[in-house]
Write a protein that holds these residues in place. Sequence first.
Motif, PDB file in Angstrom:
ATOM      1  N   GLY A  42       7.101  -0.276  37.329  1.00 38.53           N
ATOM      2  CA  GLY A  42       6.866  -0.153  35.892  1.00 38.53           C
ATOM      3  C   GLY A  42       5.924  -1.187  35.327  1.00 38.53           C
ATOM      4  N   ARG A  43       5.624  -2.242  36.101  1.00 39.57           N
ATOM      5  CA  ARG A  43       4.739  -3.305  35.610  1.00 39.57           C
ATOM      6  C   ARG A  43       3.257  -2.948  35.746  1.00 39.57           C
ATOM      7  N   VAL A  44       2.906  -2.240  36.807  1.00 42.87           N
ATOM      8  CA  VAL A  44       1.503  -1.888  37.041  1.00 42.87           C
ATOM      9  C   VAL A  44       1.235  -0.539  36.390  1.00 42.87           C
ATOM     10  N   VAL A  45       0.475  -0.548  35.302  1.00 37.54           N
ATOM     11  CA  VAL A  45       0.188   0.675  34.553  1.00 37.54           C
ATOM     12  C   VAL A  45      -1.300   0.746  34.241  1.00 37.54           C
ATOM     13  N   LYS A  46      -1.745   1.933  33.915  1.00 39.44           N
ATOM     14  CA  LYS A  46      -3.126   2.140  33.514  1.00 39.44           C
ATOM     15  C   LYS A  46      -3.345   1.608  32.098  1.00 39.44           C
ATOM     16  N   GLY A  47      -4.592   1.627  31.667  1.00 37.89           N
ATOM     17  CA  GLY A  47      -4.918   1.097  30.349  1.00 37.89           C
ATOM     18  C   GLY A  47      -4.187   1.779  29.213  1.00 37.89           C
TER      19      GLY A  47
END
Length: 443
Positions: A127-132
Amino acid sequence: MTHLWWARRDLRLHDNPALLEAQADGPFAAVAAWTPPLHFWSGRRRAHLARSLWSLREDTGGALAVRRGDAADVVVGAAREADARVVWATREFSPSGVAEQDAVAAALEDDGRELRLHGSPYAVAPGRVVKGDGTPYKVYTPFLDAWRQHGWRRPADPADPAGFTALDSKDDVAVDLDQIAAHGDAEDAIEPRHEFREERLIAALEDFIDGDVGSYAEDRDRPDLDATSHLSTALAFGQIHARTVLALLAPLRSDGSRVFQAELAWREFHADTLWNAPQARRESLTPVLDEKDWETGRDADDAFKAWRDGRTGFPLVDAGMRQLAQTGWMHNRVRMVVASFLVKDLRLPWQRGADHFRRTLVDYDHAQNQLNWQWVAGTGRDASPFFRIFNPHAQLERFDPHQRYVQRWIPELDTPEYPEPMLDHKAERETTLRLHKQAKARR
């Protein structure tokens, strides 16, 4: 105020933030729950868990309590005994892990206590790595780039093994861990057993980083070479944290170290995918064949048994399945080949293969297992294209060129006792591709 550490999938003293929080204010207690769902595990996994808990209990001078029962009952009971108002645990992200920690949190709150979750089993929590735009990545390569850019913390300091305070209760079942391990061995023996002592696992990791990781990029796909880290079981049980591995890799600049780092990111990509799409534990995220096109009935069951028992007549497939049966582990390249054979040659649903791996792998990790199977089946996020069908003969020639791997696991390989191929790979490939195209045209 005494704190309590609830040991979960973090059975280690090194790099354990939740454990450090528990010991921050002085003496603390620790408990692990031997819960009813563990009875549905394979004997080999139960045996490994029992030995891992025994080892951690030994490292803490016998202070780690291991108790039978639902996690909520065990943790609340231990917190009462220790007079602990705060319980620390590592946050879990799998559907079952989330449900368990929610139940424990509610039970503690009803008892006037608090569950605090700190850290995760991953270098970067799901959940921490997301797109812009704040949505999750569905393709691995941009996830990898963003994961690297996000970065991760340095490993936490080791916990003080002398800081534990033992709980004194008749409910403690740690004395039965040897018996539990023995029962698991008798029910579901493997040879050799997987290493379960933390200090030896760390030493093996350091040896790998100092040695074989340099050639990992070239040799990792060769099952005839002992060129992989064998860390999957330690990572699955939380005996080593991914962040510890990444810290040891950081000073290196070899292709092997960068590829190995990317393999850890692949693991975290799958955890992130399951966190965002929990239905992936059983459902295909992308359909590829109509339901009527999957094989069923007695013939399908017989085909599954031949695959399971390593009697397909395709040496690389059979060697992998026999290695799995005897050791509880299989080389990753071979995992892809045997999975492709089941789904695309035999046209059996990926869930059947995933369930068999759950029953036989010691390094079973739910997110990795389900999503790797979906990758091979072409049904997952950023899946291998459905038209990519591994040719077991070509894979054998490329990755086991001297047949050392298959000869090790199939002693009767070049004798009349070894079966002829159970199917024509070329013909089955063409049939599978035709069915896929037909299904795609109807969607």
